[in-house]
Write an enzyme that holds these catalytic residues in place. Structure first.
Site, mmCIF file in Angstrom:
data_model
loop_
_atom_site.group_PDB
_atom_site.id
_atom_site.type_symbol
_atom_site.label_atom_id
_atom_site.label_comp_id
_atom_site.label_asym_id
_atom_site.label_seq_id
_atom_site.Cartn_x
_atom_site.Cartn_y
_atom_site.Cartn_z
ATOM 1 N N ASP A 321 -3.511 -4.460 -7.575
ATOM 2 C CA ASP A 321 -4.377 -5.266 -6.700
ATOM 3 C C ASP A 321 -4.528 -6.704 -7.194
ATOM 4 O OD1 ASP A 321 -4.790 -3.110 -5.039
ATOM 5 O OD2 ASP A 321 -6.648 -2.488 -6.011
ATOM 6 N N ARG A 352 0.732 -7.844 1.483
ATOM 7 C CA ARG A 352 0.396 -8.843 0.454
ATOM 8 C C ARG A 352 1.602 -9.503 -0.187
ATOM 9 N NH1 ARG A 352 -4.513 -5.567 -2.411
ATOM 10 N NH2 ARG A 352 -6.076 -6.021 -0.817
ATOM 11 N N ARG A 398 -8.722 -9.789 -0.621
ATOM 12 C CA ARG A 398 -8.080 -10.390 -1.805
ATOM 13 C C ARG A 398 -7.312 -11.669 -1.459
ATOM 14 N NH1 ARG A 398 -9.918 -6.660 -5.260
ATOM 15 N NH2 ARG A 398 -9.672 -4.488 -4.632
HETATM 16 C C1 S3P Z 1 -7.073 2.651 -5.453
HETATM 17 C C2 S3P Z 1 -5.746 2.770 -5.693
HETATM 18 C C3 S3P Z 1 -4.754 1.729 -5.380
HETATM 19 C C4 S3P Z 1 -5.415 0.392 -5.109
HETATM 20 C C5 S3P Z 1 -6.627 0.507 -4.252
HETATM 21 C C6 S3P Z 1 -7.658 1.428 -4.880
HETATM 22 C C7 S3P Z 1 -7.952 3.782 -5.784
HETATM 23 O O1 S3P Z 1 -4.024 2.124 -4.242
HETATM 24 O O2 S3P Z 1 -4.498 -0.502 -4.508
HETATM 25 O O3 S3P Z 1 -7.201 -0.765 -4.032
HETATM 26 O O4 S3P Z 1 -9.178 3.603 -5.874
HETATM 27 O O5 S3P Z 1 -7.427 4.891 -5.969
HETATM 28 P P1 S3P Z 1 -2.740 3.102 -4.387
HETATM 29 O O6 S3P Z 1 -3.207 4.310 -5.055
HETATM 30 O O7 S3P Z 1 -2.267 3.393 -3.002
HETATM 31 O O8 S3P Z 1 -1.757 2.309 -5.173
#
Ligand code: S3P
Length: 441
Positions: A321, A352, A398
């Site tokens: 992120d 993104r 973001r």
């Molecule tokens: C998150 C996992 C990530 C992240 C998201 C929050 C989480 O996504 O990008 O903002 O809390 O498990 P992915 O698991 O799809 O990579």
């Protein structure tokens, strides 16, 4: 109503101590696990952002009561699958991929149909990544093209699964773990490493979950149908929110910041590892362990001698992120920075990777793109003076934060739309910026 901001001046030098908003991933998980616990859980410092408030609304609709006393949310669970669903209902995950993916895991045994919907951005995101394993467990799922809306109807004949999670997605991994809690027998997941808050929380709850490192992957074994009791949890700060202040400080002149009480779990600190490889000298002080999670104060100083990085893709998941704001640092560093295999960035709240490349080019940075790999030609002398307008970014919080930090560190006259996007993850973002001296209208 106007929903844009104007930034026309760089931030002056500052020396501050701040607290950023609480961790979103942990906030969502504490609510979902409290909804499956026996008895009352008390959660303090919960992030009160839209994604988290939608999580509270969702469990409430599923029959879980909660109240807020002072700074603490008290959530009453009735054990595993203790939802009370009397008729077909619709739950709305809003903008939150985490809520949407994780709640499906908790609904594998629901007695009635539950329809899951979301906002425009979430409705474009792919759910096959969770639909496939959930069908293997035995849940009934209907959706067109693996997109929202999704209807799920639980089954009384769930079976444990073995599954290879090879995206490196904590949402997929957590969805499967939550489904396994409600499934008899032992489920086994061979996962690519990603944030591990769900596993750490379950371990702290003494739930029978085992994690073994095997050839760079994690083999997770979950024994289903074990109850756990209500718990207390104090949510620490979010490194993803802290990252914008880390970069603000790094790229400003003669400034310092201490960001207090931030979760610095190894699976989340990619940004610190990457920026330190670029010469940032970010330090973690007052480290402690809280219920299995590492917490620390983050100390950052301005630095105008940053150098390019050839970023190993093994760091991708722990900074997934944060890449947008890392790209901004690469844009101000000496040399050509290289980033690889970032396709997952295009599967977030907005595309993104595409938007990040477009953004860098719009501020005069040369970027070479080869599918999911990019090279950023840094320019330490980069200063902006033109007018810039940011809009049409699917209200991705973001992208909004990135635009503000760019304006405050590089200059130019910026009009940035969709201010409300900050409510997704970091409602007091602008207030904190103003407190450290930013002029924002
Ligand atoms: C998150 C996992 C990530 C992240 C998201 C929050 C989480 O996504 O990008 O903002 O809390 O498990 P992915 O698991 O799809 O990579």
């Amino acid at each position: 109503m106007s929903n844009h901001i104007l930034i026309e001046k760089k931030i002056h030098k500052f020396n501050k101590k701040i607290v950023v908003s609480s961790d979103k991933s942990i906030s969502i998980r504490t609510i979902l696990l409290a909804s499956q616990a026996v008895g009352i859980s008390k959660i303090s410092n919960l992030l009160e952002s839209e994604d988290v408030l939608n999580t509270l609304k969702t469990v409430k609709k599923l029959g879980i009561q909660y109240k807020k006393l002072g700074n603490t949310y008290c959530i009453e669970g009735f054990g595993l699958n203790g939802f009370n669903i009397q008729k077909k209902i619709t739950v709305d995950a809003g903008n939150s991929g985490t809520l949407a993916r994780l709640i499906l895991g908790l609904l594998v045994k629901s007695k009635k149909r539950v329809k899951l919907i979301g906002d425009k951005s979430l409705s474009k995101r792919d759910f096959s990544r969770v639909i496939n394993p959930l069908k293997k467990f035995g849940a009934n799922i209907k959706s067109k093209k693996n997109l929202l809306p999704i209807e799920i109807l639980g089954s009384d004949f769930l079976r444990p699964i073995t599954y290879d999670e090879n995206i490196g997605s904590a949402q997929v991994k957590s969805c499967m773990i939550l489904a396994a809690l409600n499934t008899p027998g032992v489920s086994v997941f061979n996962t690519r490493v990603s944030r591990n808050h769900t596993e750490l929380m379950l371990k702290f709850l003494k739930y029978p979950i085992k994690i073994k490192k095997i050839m760079g992957n994690e083999l997770i074994t979950v024994k289903g149908l074990n109850q756990f009791k209500g718990f207390n949890y104090k949510v620490p700060g979010d490194i993803s929110s802290a990252s914008f202040f880390i970069v603000l400080t790094l790229l400003s002149k003669k400034s310092k910041i201490v960001i207090e009480n931030v979760n610095v779990n190894e699976s989340r600190v990619g940004i610190i590892n990457i920026l330190n490889k670029m010469g940032a000298k970010i330090k973690l002080e007052r480290k402690k362990i809280y219920k299995g999670e590492k917490i620390a104060n983050i100390h950052v100083k301005s630095n105008c001698n940053l150098k390019a990085i050839n970023c190993p893709s093994t760091l991708n998941s722990s900074a997934i992120d944060e890449f947008l704001i890392i790209f901004l640092v690469a844009a101000k560093s000496k040399g050509v920075s290289k980033f690889k295999d970032l396709g997952e960035m295009n599967k977030k709240e907005s595309k993104r990777l595409d938007l990040g490349v477009k953004f860098l080019r719009s501020i005069g940075i040369k970027v070479d793109r080869f599918k999911n790999n990019i090279n950023i030609h840094g320019n330490p002398k980069l200063v902006l003076s033109k007018k810039y307008e940011m809009k049409n970014f699917l209200k991705d919080h973001r992208i909004f934060f990135l635009s503000c930090i760019t304006a405050l560190t590089l200059g130019g006259k910026w009009k940035i739309s969709d201010k409300d996007s900050i409510n997704t993850s970091f409602p007091n973002f602008i207030k904190i910026l103003k407190n450290i001296g930013a002029q924002i209208h």
